[in-house]
Design a protein around this motif. Structure first.
Motif, PDB file in Angstrom:
ATOM      1  N   GLU A 172       0.847  -1.195   0.000  1.00 28.54           N
ATOM      2  CA  GLU A 172       0.000   0.000   0.000  1.00 28.54           C
ATOM      3  C   GLU A 172       0.882   1.244   0.000  1.00 28.54           C
ATOM      4  O   GLU A 172       1.886   1.327   0.720  1.00 28.54           O
ATOM      5  CB  GLU A 172      -0.925   0.004   1.209  1.00 28.54           C
ATOM      6  N   ALA A 173       0.534   2.203  -0.840  1.00 28.46           N
ATOM      7  CA  ALA A 173       1.301   3.445  -0.973  1.00 28.46           C
ATOM      8  C   ALA A 173       0.471   4.612  -0.458  1.00 28.46           C
ATOM      9  O   ALA A 173      -0.768   4.582  -0.508  1.00 28.46           O
ATOM     10  CB  ALA A 173       1.672   3.683  -2.432  1.00 28.46           C
ATOM     11  N   PRO A 174       1.104   5.670   0.067  1.00 30.04           N
ATOM     12  CA  PRO A 174       0.356   6.846   0.492  1.00 30.04           C
ATOM     13  C   PRO A 174      -0.359   7.499  -0.688  1.00 30.04           C
ATOM     14  O   PRO A 174       0.071   7.362  -1.841  1.00 30.04           O
ATOM     15  CB  PRO A 174       1.429   7.773   1.082  1.00 30.04           C
ATOM     16  N   ARG A 175      -1.417   8.207  -0.406  1.00 33.55           N
ATOM     17  CA  ARG A 175      -2.218   8.808  -1.473  1.00 33.55           C
ATOM     18  C   ARG A 175      -1.406   9.773  -2.323  1.00 33.55           C
ATOM     19  O   ARG A 175      -1.660   9.929  -3.514  1.00 33.55           O
ATOM     20  CB  ARG A 175      -3.423   9.542  -0.881  1.00 33.55           C
ATOM     21  N   HIS A 216      -9.806  -0.464  -4.362  1.00 31.32           N
ATOM     22  CA  HIS A 216     -10.576  -0.274  -3.133  1.00 31.32           C
ATOM     23  C   HIS A 216     -10.256   1.100  -2.513  1.00 31.32           C
ATOM     24  O   HIS A 216     -10.116   1.227  -1.286  1.00 31.32           O
ATOM     25  CB  HIS A 216     -10.293  -1.391  -2.121  1.00 31.32           C
ATOM     26  N   ASP A 217     -10.138   2.126  -3.363  1.00 28.90           N
ATOM     27  CA  ASP A 217      -9.863   3.501  -2.934  1.00 28.90           C
ATOM     28  C   ASP A 217      -8.503   3.652  -2.259  1.00 28.90           C
ATOM     29  O   ASP A 217      -8.281   4.591  -1.499  1.00 28.90           O
ATOM     30  CB  ASP A 217     -10.967   4.021  -2.005  1.00 28.90           C
ATOM     31  N   LYS A 218      -7.592   2.731  -2.527  1.00 24.46           N
ATOM     32  CA  LYS A 218      -6.237   2.843  -2.000  1.00 24.46           C
ATOM     33  C   LYS A 218      -5.244   2.665  -3.138  1.00 24.46           C
ATOM     34  O   LYS A 218      -5.527   1.976  -4.127  1.00 24.46           O
ATOM     35  CB  LYS A 218      -5.980   1.772  -0.927  1.00 24.46           C
ATOM     36  N   LYS A 219      -4.077   3.289  -3.000  1.00 22.55           N
ATOM     37  CA  LYS A 219      -3.008   3.111  -3.970  1.00 22.55           C
ATOM     38  C   LYS A 219      -2.120   1.952  -3.550  1.00 22.55           C
ATOM     39  O   LYS A 219      -1.764   1.834  -2.373  1.00 22.55           O
ATOM     40  CB  LYS A 219      -2.150   4.378  -4.079  1.00 22.55           C
ATOM     41  N   TYR A 220      -1.759   1.128  -4.519  1.00 25.01           N
ATOM     42  CA  TYR A 220      -0.864   0.009  -4.260  1.00 25.01           C
ATOM     43  C   TYR A 220       0.279   0.009  -5.269  1.00 25.01           C
ATOM     44  O   TYR A 220       0.062   0.259  -6.462  1.00 25.01           O
ATOM     45  CB  TYR A 220      -1.609  -1.325  -4.351  1.00 25.01           C
TER      46      TYR A 220
END
Length: 228
Positions: free
Chosen positions: A138-141, A156-160
């Motif tokens: 997972e990466a910060p926005r 899922h609304d997250k950066k990977y």
């Protein structure tokens, strides 16, 4: 059956070497052998398929013999000009009757030499839950994708940050790469992107900062310092 496909067909031009980076010597053995060794020593892996440039096939076969990789089924096949074409060649090599549609296939970059046994095991077990598995961090926005070469996925609304292995049931892998022919030009830089475009569910396997891809000279220097 659990099958590891290790991709060795890149040219490695960003490293500034005439020799493809996967074949550079690190502590007197080619870099790609560190990736091979991780899957070779994993007791759950039944077969390893090395996909390399046509001109390196014989030298890779010689390395397998020279370094004593004789206790597991290892095959060497020619890759393609693009990554996805190398994967298609691997699928073709897995097309005879001894392979089943529910066999598990783990696709790994040959220049990610630090893949852990935990990541390999979780990819295998993850395919008991979903037909596809993505190793990722997972990466910060506000993550700047130009900081690294990892493919970025918004899931899922997250950066990977995608890593490898990326893993699939063989039947799914065959199907999605048949669909690859529908794209011209081919738009994806990793395998899970094609699976997502084909609406297949997936599980995310937690990656590791140690599972980095060697693309720049500083990555190679870091790995050389880490090798014991």
């Amino acid at each position: 059956m659990n099958i590891a496909v290790i991709l060795l067909s890149g040219k490695g031009t960003r490293l500034g070497s005439d020799t493809p980076k996967q074949f550079l010597l690190v502590k007197n053995k080619p870099l790609y052998l560190y990736s091979l060794n991780a899957f070779y020593k994993n007791k759950k892996i039944d077969k390893i398929l090395l996909v390399t440039n046509q001109e390196y096939i014989e030298s890779v076969k010689a390395d397998i013999k020279k370094y004593g990789y004789k206790n597991k089924n290892i095959e060497v096949v020619a890759g393609g000009k693009e990554r996805y074409l190398s994967v298609k060649n691997a699928i073709k090599a897995l097309s005879d009757n001894k392979y089943q549609l529910d066999d598990k296939v783990l696709i790994h970059d040959g220049v990610r030499p630090n893949v852990s046994q935990k990541i390999i095991d979780y990819n295998i077990s993850g395919l008991d839950l979903e037909p596809c598995a993505l190793t990722a961090i997972e990466a910060p926005r506000d993550y700047n994708p130009f900081e690294r070469v990892d493919t970025i996925h918004l899931l899922h609304d997250k950066k990977y940050r995608a890593q490898t292995p990326q893993s699939f049931r063989l039947g799914i892998l065959r199907y999605i790469y048949d669909k690859a022919n529908d794209y011209n030009p081919y738009p994806f830089t990793d395998d899970i992107s094609l699976a997502i475009a084909c609406n297949y569910p997936y599980i995310i396997v937690e990656g590791s900062e140690d599972n980095y891809k060697i693309t720049r000279i500083e990555d190679l220097d870091r790995f050389i310092k880490e090798v014991k």
